[in-house]
Design an enzyme around this catalytic site. Structure first.
Site, PDB file in Angstrom:
ATOM      1  N   LYS A  53      29.937   6.168  87.813  1.00 15.02           N
ATOM      2  CA  LYS A  53      29.862   5.511  86.515  1.00 15.02           C
ATOM      3  C   LYS A  53      31.211   5.431  85.831  1.00 15.02           C
ATOM      4  O   LYS A  53      31.415   4.630  84.937  1.00 15.02           O
ATOM      5  CB  LYS A  53      28.873   6.235  85.606  1.00 15.02           C
ATOM      6  CG  LYS A  53      29.214   7.692  85.308  1.00 15.02           C
ATOM      7  CD  LYS A  53      28.250   8.267  84.314  1.00 15.02           C
ATOM      8  CE  LYS A  53      28.023   9.770  84.405  1.00 15.02           C
ATOM      9  NZ  LYS A  53      28.851  10.590  85.240  1.00 15.02           N
TER      10      LYS A  53
ATOM     11  N   LYS B 166      42.404  12.766  90.813  1.00 11.38           N
ATOM     12  CA  LYS B 166      42.474  12.170  89.472  1.00 11.38           C
ATOM     13  C   LYS B 166      43.864  12.306  88.869  1.00 11.38           C
ATOM     14  O   LYS B 166      44.348  11.388  88.202  1.00 11.38           O
ATOM     15  CB  LYS B 166      41.454  12.827  88.539  1.00 11.38           C
ATOM     16  CG  LYS B 166      40.038  12.377  88.814  1.00 11.38           C
ATOM     17  CD  LYS B 166      39.106  12.813  87.699  1.00 11.38           C
ATOM     18  CE  LYS B 166      37.684  12.405  88.001  1.00 11.38           C
ATOM     19  NZ  LYS B 166      36.733  12.941  87.043  1.00 11.38           N
TER      20      LYS B 166
ATOM     21  N   LYS C 184      31.593   5.950  96.417  1.00  9.94           N
ATOM     22  CA  LYS C 184      30.288   6.120  95.774  1.00  9.94           C
ATOM     23  C   LYS C 184      30.161   5.274  94.508  1.00  9.94           C
ATOM     24  O   LYS C 184      31.154   4.885  93.912  1.00  9.94           O
ATOM     25  CB  LYS C 184      30.005   7.599  95.503  1.00  9.94           C
ATOM     26  CG  LYS C 184      30.607   8.149  94.232  1.00  9.94           C
ATOM     27  CD  LYS C 184      29.952   9.489  93.870  1.00  9.94           C
ATOM     28  CE  LYS C 184      30.438   9.929  92.496  1.00  9.94           C
ATOM     29  NZ  LYS C 184      29.803  11.108  91.969  1.00  9.94           N
TER      30      LYS C 184
END
Ligand code: TRP
Length: 331
Positions: free
Chosen positions: A200, A112, A197
């Site tokens: 969200k 990230k 994956k």
């Protein structure tokens, strides 16, 4: 009774991946067989660029969806992380137990942070310390088991390390938790990029089925799922990830085995059609309950208030003990 704790981060709308990979098992199994707490971890949503109104909205929505998905406040504790101060009280103490090196080695941090820097942005310090807060979430409740997806295994491992280290230095205080894995569809993949994956937090995409998607939107997304150029339906996660993902989703919806299902279908079209309908039917009751709960916001607020009070009652004695053990003068 086994103490279970898990959390969802309100950084995006909950997806089919969240449901099949985690929430369904919390509702079916964990809340019945254990003493379980489920937390909307809103403080974790502040570790990256965020819009305050959106975090607030998503926090309420995630809590409502957890209830719609079948978490029963009579059986388990549902609450919002920031409503219980013990998480941040304990997090600071655990920062005094963790080392900076082990934080910088965290895979999710490295990924990230690299992405953020590429975009020319700055990285919030809380992104680095995030796993410590997560450890505090878990350890504050004397948690035995943490049901989470594979991508969170390293974070649970850190919680274990910190618990052991604290116990060795300051006397036995924490239960050492372990991660448990949900069943088949533990990792629902993005329909457009079956190598990653169905998360969200990703930018909204045609490869993500959200729990509140209308039936037609669900159908469209599933029918357009990426497969491959072969014609036969074979279950092979490595070589045929797109088809394997569809088989796993269908299997998870119907409580069957993806391997068995692969023998049933002769074309991708038929597999997609059945998968789409299975997902629509899976989501229908959940969406109906969500609608009913949205019509009664006072009920949801009451559940969260009671949940926070119950959670505080469990965490406060633990964190008070920790404060004393590490050398803080009692107030
Ligand atoms: N880090 C988890 C995620 O991104 C969310 C989380 C925060 C969590 N605290 C937790 C999960 C404690 C389990 C237990 O999905």
């Amino acid at each position: 009774m086994t103490r279970v704790f898990s959390g969802v981060k309100p950084t995006g709308h909950l997806t089919l991946g969240n449901y099949l990979g985690a929430v369904r098992r919390w509702a079916d199994l964990d809340q019945r067989q254990s003493d379980a707490l489920f937390c909307v971890v809103d403080l974790h949503a502040l570790t990256v660029d965020h819009d305050p109104a959106r975090v607030r909205r998503l926090t309420r929505q995630a809590a409502t969806l957890l209830l719609a998905a079948g978490l029963d406040p009579e059986l388990c504790t549902v609450f919002v992380q920031s409503h219980v101060d013990e998480h941040t009280r304990l997090s600071y103490v655990m920062e005094c137990v963790a080392n900076d090196g082990e934080m910088r080695r965290m895979i999710q941090y490295k990924e990230k942070a690299a992405r953020e820097r590429e975009r020319g942005g700055s990285v919030r310090l809380s992104l680095l310390t995030y796993p410590v807060l997560m450890a505090a979430d878990i350890l504050a409740y004397g948690t035995d088991e943490v049901p989470v997806g594979d991508d969170q295994a390293q974070h649970v491992e850190l919680a274990r390390d910190l618990a052991v280290r604290f116990n060795q230095r300051y006397g036995h205080t924490f239960v050492v938790p372990r991660a448990t894995r949900p069943g088949v569809a533990a990792r629902v993949m993005n329909l457009q990029e079956p190598a990653s994956k169905m998360g969200k937090s990703d930018d909204s995409g045609p490869g993500i089925v959200y729990l509140l998607d209308e039936p037609d939107a669900v159908r469209k997304k599933v029918m357009r799922a990426v497969t491959d150029s072969a014609a036969d339906v074979v279950y092979d996660r490595e070589e045929r990830p797109g088809v394997a993902n569809l088989l796993e989703i269908l299997a998870a919806c119907e409580g069957r085995d993806p391997e068995d299902l692969s023998g049933v279908y002769e074309s991708y079209g038929a597999l997609k059609k059945d998968t789409a309908e299975a997902v629509v039917e899976l989501l229908r009751p959940l969406q109906e309950r969500h609608k009913a709960l949205c019509a009664d916001p006072a009920y949801v607020e009451g559940v969260l208030r009671d949940g926070a009070e119950k959670a505080r009652g469990m965490a406060k004695p633990m964190v008070d003990t920790v404060y004393r053990a590490i050398g803080l003068l009692p107030a």
